[in-house]
Write a protein that holds these residues in place. Structure first.
Motif, mmCIF file in Angstrom:
data_model
loop_
_atom_site.group_PDB
_atom_site.id
_atom_site.type_symbol
_atom_site.label_atom_id
_atom_site.label_comp_id
_atom_site.label_asym_id
_atom_site.label_seq_id
_atom_site.Cartn_x
_atom_site.Cartn_y
_atom_site.Cartn_z
ATOM 1 N N LYS A 101 9.614 5.133 -0.222
ATOM 2 C CA LYS A 101 9.493 5.866 1.039
ATOM 3 C C LYS A 101 8.057 5.921 1.546
ATOM 4 C CE LYS A 101 13.508 8.817 0.531
ATOM 5 N NZ LYS A 101 14.034 10.166 0.456
ATOM 6 N N ASN A 102 7.113 5.790 0.639
ATOM 7 C CA ASN A 102 5.697 5.852 1.018
ATOM 8 C C ASN A 102 5.023 4.485 1.003
ATOM 9 O OD1 ASN A 102 5.630 8.678 1.350
ATOM 10 N ND2 ASN A 102 5.579 8.922 -0.878
ATOM 11 N N SER A 103 5.797 3.422 0.817
ATOM 12 C CA SER A 103 5.194 2.091 0.697
ATOM 13 C C SER A 103 5.251 1.320 2.013
ATOM 14 C CB SER A 103 5.906 1.292 -0.400
ATOM 15 O OG SER A 103 7.227 1.006 -0.006
ATOM 16 N N THR A 104 4.275 0.467 2.174
ATOM 17 C CA THR A 104 4.217 -0.460 3.302
ATOM 18 C C THR A 104 3.785 -1.812 2.760
ATOM 19 O OG1 THR A 104 3.596 1.317 4.816
ATOM 20 C CG2 THR A 104 3.166 -0.924 5.544
ATOM 21 N N VAL A 136 0.863 -1.186 0.000
ATOM 22 C CA VAL A 136 0.000 0.000 0.000
ATOM 23 C C VAL A 136 0.898 1.235 0.000
ATOM 24 C CG1 VAL A 136 -1.946 -1.123 1.109
ATOM 25 C CG2 VAL A 136 -0.228 -0.026 2.520
ATOM 26 N N TYR A 137 0.387 2.300 -0.622
ATOM 27 C CA TYR A 137 1.168 3.527 -0.745
ATOM 28 C C TYR A 137 0.428 4.664 -0.062
ATOM 29 C CZ TYR A 137 3.932 0.997 -4.155
ATOM 30 O OH TYR A 137 4.740 0.067 -4.752
ATOM 31 N N PHE A 138 1.127 5.368 0.797
ATOM 32 C CA PHE A 138 0.596 6.556 1.454
ATOM 33 C C PHE A 138 0.957 7.778 0.621
ATOM 34 C CE2 PHE A 138 0.884 3.520 4.863
ATOM 35 C CZ PHE A 138 -0.206 3.797 5.666
ATOM 36 N N SER A 139 0.193 8.854 0.791
ATOM 37 C CA SER A 139 0.562 10.128 0.169
ATOM 38 C C SER A 139 1.809 10.654 0.872
ATOM 39 C CB SER A 139 -0.576 11.141 0.323
ATOM 40 O OG SER A 139 -1.748 10.649 -0.272
ATOM 41 N N ASN A 141 -9.261 -6.910 2.535
ATOM 42 C CA ASN A 141 -8.957 -8.252 2.023
ATOM 43 C C ASN A 141 -8.137 -9.043 3.033
ATOM 44 O OD1 ASN A 141 -10.311 -7.737 -0.363
ATOM 45 N ND2 ASN A 141 -8.465 -7.018 -1.411
ATOM 46 N N PHE A 142 -7.154 -8.386 3.633
ATOM 47 C CA PHE A 142 -6.328 -9.044 4.647
ATOM 48 C C PHE A 142 -7.151 -9.343 5.903
ATOM 49 C CE2 PHE A 142 -3.036 -7.382 1.956
ATOM 50 C CZ PHE A 142 -2.045 -8.343 2.034
ATOM 51 N N ILE A 164 -6.283 2.164 0.450
ATOM 52 C CA ILE A 164 -5.534 1.402 1.458
ATOM 53 C C ILE A 164 -6.502 0.556 2.284
ATOM 54 C CG2 ILE A 164 -4.144 1.592 3.558
ATOM 55 C CD1 ILE A 164 -2.804 4.063 2.312
ATOM 56 N N LYS A 165 -7.643 1.128 2.673
ATOM 57 C CA LYS A 165 -8.622 0.381 3.459
ATOM 58 C C LYS A 165 -9.185 -0.796 2.671
ATOM 59 C CE LYS A 165 -10.044 4.089 6.557
ATOM 60 N NZ LYS A 165 -11.144 4.961 6.985
#
Length: 181
Positions: A159-162, A73-76, A92-93, A86-87
């Motif tokens: 940098k914005n990924s999780t 998922v990528y944040f701004s 799904n998870f 993201i939600k």
């Protein structure tokens, strides 16, 4: 004197009969289970391939196959807020975690800053509260700077990924006290 001899012989015979009875009972209780084990193993011999597999799997364990779940998922930029996209991924998870109680989720953040920590905890809190998932089943991982440098060659927006991962298969052990896996 004959009564003394009679009592002595009677006592000895009584002790001898008790001893003999005890020995016979002991042999019976030892031999019967040994015979049962022996006859069981002869009536259903274990094949060599099965014996090799069972040697590696602990007793009272179960291999559980789970649908493979992996996503990024990528944040701004400079944001910790969970967007609708993201939600949607987290839902799904959450459904997999809710349906497969043996599994867990690993959340990996690539930016070791306060913002990175907040992103991790926001994802974990969302999963825990929305789907009633225990904290023990949510594992948070923060990448070191060296590991993040390797990852930046793969993803431009690192940098914005999780990353969010649910393992494909896990081994679950049986708890005999509760009778559950």
């Amino acid at each position: 004197m004959s009564s003394f001899l009679y009592n002595s012989i009677t006592n000895r015979l009584f002790i001898f009969s008790i001893t003999l009875f005890t020995i016979l009972l002991t042999v019976l209780f030892i031999a019967a289970p040994a015979y049962a084990v022996h006859s069981f193993s002869n009536s259903n011999p274990i094949k060599q391939s099965t014996a090799q597999i069972k040697a590696n799997i602990p007793k009272q364990a179960l291999l559980v196959q789970i649908p493979n779940q992996y996503d990024v998922v990528y944040f701004s930029d400079n944001s910790k807020k969970l967007t609708v996209d993201i939600k949607r991924v987290l839902n799904n998870f959450g459904y997999v975690l809710k349906n497969y109680h043996q599994t867990y989720v690993v959340i990996i953040q690539h930016k070791a800053t306060d913002l990175g920590y907040e992103r991790l905890f926001n994802i974990a809190t969302y999963l825990a509260l929305q789907f009633d998932i225990e904290e023990e089943r949510i594992q948070l991982m923060l990448m070191s700077e060296g590991e993040s440098n390797l990852y930046q060659d793969i993803d431009d927006n690192w940098k914005n990924s999780t990353e969010i991962i649910i393992p494909k298969a896990i081994i679950v052990t049986y708890d005999p006290n509760f009778g559950i896996y």
